[in-house]
Design a protein around this motif. Structure first.
Motif, mmCIF file in Angstrom:
data_model
loop_
_atom_site.group_PDB
_atom_site.id
_atom_site.type_symbol
_atom_site.label_atom_id
_atom_site.label_comp_id
_atom_site.label_asym_id
_atom_site.label_seq_id
_atom_site.Cartn_x
_atom_site.Cartn_y
_atom_site.Cartn_z
ATOM 1 N N ALA A 33 1.098 -1.027 0.228
ATOM 2 C CA ALA A 33 0.119 0.081 -0.419
ATOM 3 C C ALA A 33 0.686 1.593 0.165
ATOM 4 O O ALA A 33 0.767 2.400 -0.916
ATOM 5 N N TRP A 34 2.055 0.787 0.890
ATOM 6 C CA TRP A 34 3.099 2.634 1.173
ATOM 7 C C TRP A 34 3.843 2.546 -0.703
ATOM 8 O O TRP A 34 3.199 3.428 -1.548
ATOM 9 N N ALA A 35 3.920 1.351 -1.189
ATOM 10 C CA ALA A 35 4.381 1.613 -2.820
ATOM 11 C C ALA A 35 3.320 2.599 -3.434
ATOM 12 O O ALA A 35 3.884 3.174 -4.664
ATOM 13 N N VAL A 36 2.232 2.126 -2.837
ATOM 14 C CA VAL A 36 1.273 2.431 -4.455
ATOM 15 C C VAL A 36 1.096 3.631 -3.842
ATOM 16 O O VAL A 36 0.684 5.220 -4.881
ATOM 17 N N ILE A 41 4.488 2.278 -8.281
ATOM 18 C CA ILE A 41 3.899 0.758 -9.074
ATOM 19 C C ILE A 41 2.754 1.284 -10.023
ATOM 20 O O ILE A 41 2.364 3.110 -9.788
ATOM 21 N N ASP A 42 2.525 1.265 -10.376
ATOM 22 C CA ASP A 42 1.608 1.354 -12.081
ATOM 23 C C ASP A 42 1.029 0.038 -12.124
ATOM 24 O O ASP A 42 0.977 -0.644 -12.976
ATOM 25 N N GLY A 43 -0.003 0.046 -11.438
ATOM 26 C CA GLY A 43 -0.902 -0.997 -11.339
ATOM 27 C C GLY A 43 -0.890 -2.099 -11.594
ATOM 28 O O GLY A 43 0.445 -2.918 -10.049
ATOM 29 N N ALA A 44 -1.199 -3.410 -11.285
ATOM 30 C CA ALA A 44 -1.414 -4.897 -11.146
ATOM 31 C C ALA A 44 -0.284 -4.556 -9.623
ATOM 32 O O ALA A 44 1.295 -5.335 -9.227
ATOM 33 N N TRP A 45 -0.793 -4.103 -8.738
ATOM 34 C CA TRP A 45 -0.324 -4.633 -7.597
ATOM 35 C C TRP A 45 -0.269 -5.502 -6.987
ATOM 36 O O TRP A 45 0.594 -5.961 -6.019
ATOM 37 N N GLU A 46 -0.629 -6.717 -7.415
ATOM 38 C CA GLU A 46 -1.112 -7.631 -6.934
ATOM 39 C C GLU A 46 -0.329 -8.450 -7.136
ATOM 40 O O GLU A 46 -0.009 -9.588 -6.628
ATOM 41 N N GLN A 47 0.114 -8.536 -8.732
ATOM 42 C CA GLN A 47 1.453 -8.830 -8.675
ATOM 43 C C GLN A 47 2.983 -8.422 -7.931
ATOM 44 O O GLN A 47 3.686 -9.082 -7.839
ATOM 45 N N PHE A 80 13.236 -3.578 -4.930
ATOM 46 C CA PHE A 80 12.370 -4.297 -6.034
ATOM 47 C C PHE A 80 12.472 -3.308 -7.218
ATOM 48 O O PHE A 80 12.824 -3.932 -8.527
ATOM 49 N N VAL A 81 11.730 -2.104 -6.818
ATOM 50 C CA VAL A 81 11.733 -1.227 -8.167
ATOM 51 C C VAL A 81 13.084 -0.455 -8.246
ATOM 52 O O VAL A 81 12.485 -0.039 -9.474
ATOM 53 N N LEU A 82 13.916 -0.472 -7.833
ATOM 54 C CA LEU A 82 15.338 -0.290 -8.167
ATOM 55 C C LEU A 82 15.733 -0.880 -9.266
ATOM 56 O O LEU A 82 16.202 -0.479 -10.573
ATOM 57 N N THR A 338 5.622 -2.438 -13.671
ATOM 58 C CA THR A 338 7.106 -1.250 -14.290
ATOM 59 C C THR A 338 6.812 0.885 -14.694
ATOM 60 O O THR A 338 5.754 0.265 -15.289
ATOM 61 N N ARG A 339 6.940 1.231 -13.720
ATOM 62 C CA ARG A 339 6.811 3.206 -14.739
ATOM 63 C C ARG A 339 7.477 2.986 -15.476
ATOM 64 O O ARG A 339 8.560 3.980 -14.988
ATOM 65 N N PRO A 340 7.148 3.488 -16.630
ATOM 66 C CA PRO A 340 8.217 4.129 -17.664
ATOM 67 C C PRO A 340 8.683 5.192 -17.370
ATOM 68 O O PRO A 340 9.909 5.797 -17.453
ATOM 69 N N ASP A 341 7.708 5.898 -16.434
ATOM 70 C CA ASP A 341 8.295 7.553 -16.073
ATOM 71 C C ASP A 341 8.365 7.554 -14.930
ATOM 72 O O ASP A 341 8.126 8.886 -14.706
ATOM 73 N N LEU A 342 8.795 6.417 -14.258
ATOM 74 C CA LEU A 342 8.773 7.189 -12.490
ATOM 75 C C LEU A 342 10.006 8.129 -12.110
ATOM 76 O O LEU A 342 10.187 8.767 -11.679
ATOM 77 N N LEU A 343 10.852 7.648 -12.892
ATOM 78 C CA LEU A 343 11.991 8.598 -13.113
ATOM 79 C C LEU A 343 11.869 9.961 -12.924
ATOM 80 O O LEU A 343 12.383 11.391 -12.666
ATOM 81 N N SER A 344 10.734 11.279 -13.321
ATOM 82 C CA SER A 344 9.784 12.132 -14.121
ATOM 83 C C SER A 344 8.874 12.162 -13.055
ATOM 84 O O SER A 344 8.265 12.744 -13.215
ATOM 85 N N ALA A 345 8.343 11.304 -12.603
ATOM 86 C CA ALA A 345 7.102 11.050 -11.580
ATOM 87 C C ALA A 345 7.276 11.039 -10.046
ATOM 88 O O ALA A 345 7.531 10.592 -9.397
#
Length: 346
Positions: A33-36, A41-47, A80-82, A338-345
């Motif tokens: 929930a913290w990561a969301v 992360i971009d959706g697929a939170w269950e994964q 893991f996101v990193l 994975t968020r393609p725009d993560l480094l600018s989001a």
């Protein structure tokens, strides 16, 4: 390179016991929930939740205060996101976006508070690191803080080394890869956190001793090489050379089945190295004139902690984590969250 044939993940026969803190499910849900909430992360939170970072934390940090279990679970989720984000940048040829963020992380963990460094944009990845790092350091004694401040930048450099290993036509030697893997595993900062949570402070002179160094590196090798077997389908499928089994197959003209067997043999040898180093530690304590009962107890507890890490990581991958069984992962594809725009989001 050999064909990606089927292979059986071996039983590594780790001669250690492990139990899980009952807060595992709760911590895993809270870290997800913290990561969301932070936009990691971009959706697929269950994964994403299926990675089971809360369960790994519960295996290696059991008995810690719940807020520290959650904090380590959040750090693992961030890690893991990193890892996934760095992999995505390599695939897309966008590593120029990585260095400003990596530099900003290193500066922050060193304690430089002169504002956000020039070229690093606001991003969820960087902002959550700052949040986590400040909370982590606030709960650490100074001696462990010092190690953590060294280990995080070294971890980041190892990701650069892994990126270099994936240059077209390049293949690192097994020996080069083993040294990089000790840091790209991201284990050292996590081990620092566990030792702080568990009140384990091994005297600096003991940590520098050959016996303790062998103890620590052998434990990290066991965990890292075992993980290479679990993640082999993904890394082999996408041409990632950062995998011990894949490198053994390539350098020694082995089938993947034989390469996995070779990794199993190496893991067993490193377990024996660990046990031998543990037997040498009492002599090292005597050699340094360490008679303080608290120091001896801390050293014994650190040995037990490394045992928890070795068997706990293995059990987590086998029973708590869906990452290595996910079809996208096994096919070498990027994670669905994975968020393609993560480094600018932000």
């Amino acid at each position: 390179m050999p064909h990606l044939d089927s292979f059986t993940i071996p039983e590594f026969h780790l001669p250690f016991e492990n139990s899980k803190d009952p807060a595992a499910d709760r911590a895993n849900a809270e870290a997800t929930a913290w990561a969301v909430d932070r936009g990691l992360i971009d959706g697929a939170w269950e994964q994403f939740a299926g990675i089971g970072f809360g369960h790994l934390t519960a295996r290696v940090d059991r008995g810690a205060p719940y807020e520290r279990i959650v904090l380590l679970s959040e750090w693992m989720a961030w890690s893991f996101v990193l890892d996934d984000q760095h992999d995505l940048l390599i695939r897309e040829g966008r590593l120029d976006a990585w260095q400003p963020v990596s530099d900003a992380i290193a500066r922050h963990v060193r304690g430089e508070r002169s504002g956000r460094p020039g070229a690093a944009p606001h991003s969820a990845l960087l902002d959550t690191f700052v949040e986590l790092c400040d909370r982590i350091l606030a709960g650490m004694p100074p001696s462990i803080q010092d190690r953590y401040r060294v280990h995080v930048p070294r971890m980041l450099r190892s990701l650069d080394e892994e990126a270099a290993n994936r240059r077209p036509g390049h293949r690192p030697t097994v020996e080069e890869y083993v040294l990089t893997r000790r840091h790209s595993s991201q284990l050292l900062p996590m081990m620092d956190m566990v030792e702080a949570d568990q009140g384990i402070e091994v005297p600096a002179e003991i940590r520098r001793s050959p016996a303790f160094q062998e103890l620590a590196w052998s434990a990290i090798d066991v965990i890292s090489w075992g993980n290479d077997v679990f993640s082999l389908p993904k890394e082999y499928s996408c041409g990632d050379t950062n995998n011990l089994a894949a490198l053994l197959a390539a350098w020694h003209d082995l089938t993947l089945t034989d390469a996995v067997r070779a990794v199993e043999e190496r893991v067993h040898a490193r377990v024996e190295d660990f046990l031998a180093a543990a037997r040498r530690l009492p002599g090292a304590l005597e050699g340094f004139g360490v008679t303080d009962a608290a120091a001896r107890t801390a050293t014994d507890r650190c040995v037990r902690s490394y045992e928890d890490w070795m068997v706990g990581a293995d059990l987590w991958q086998r029973y708590d984590c869906t990452r290595y069984r996910d079809e996208r992962f096994a096919a070498g594809l990027e994670a669905a969250y994975t968020r393609p725009d993560l480094l600018s989001a932000a």
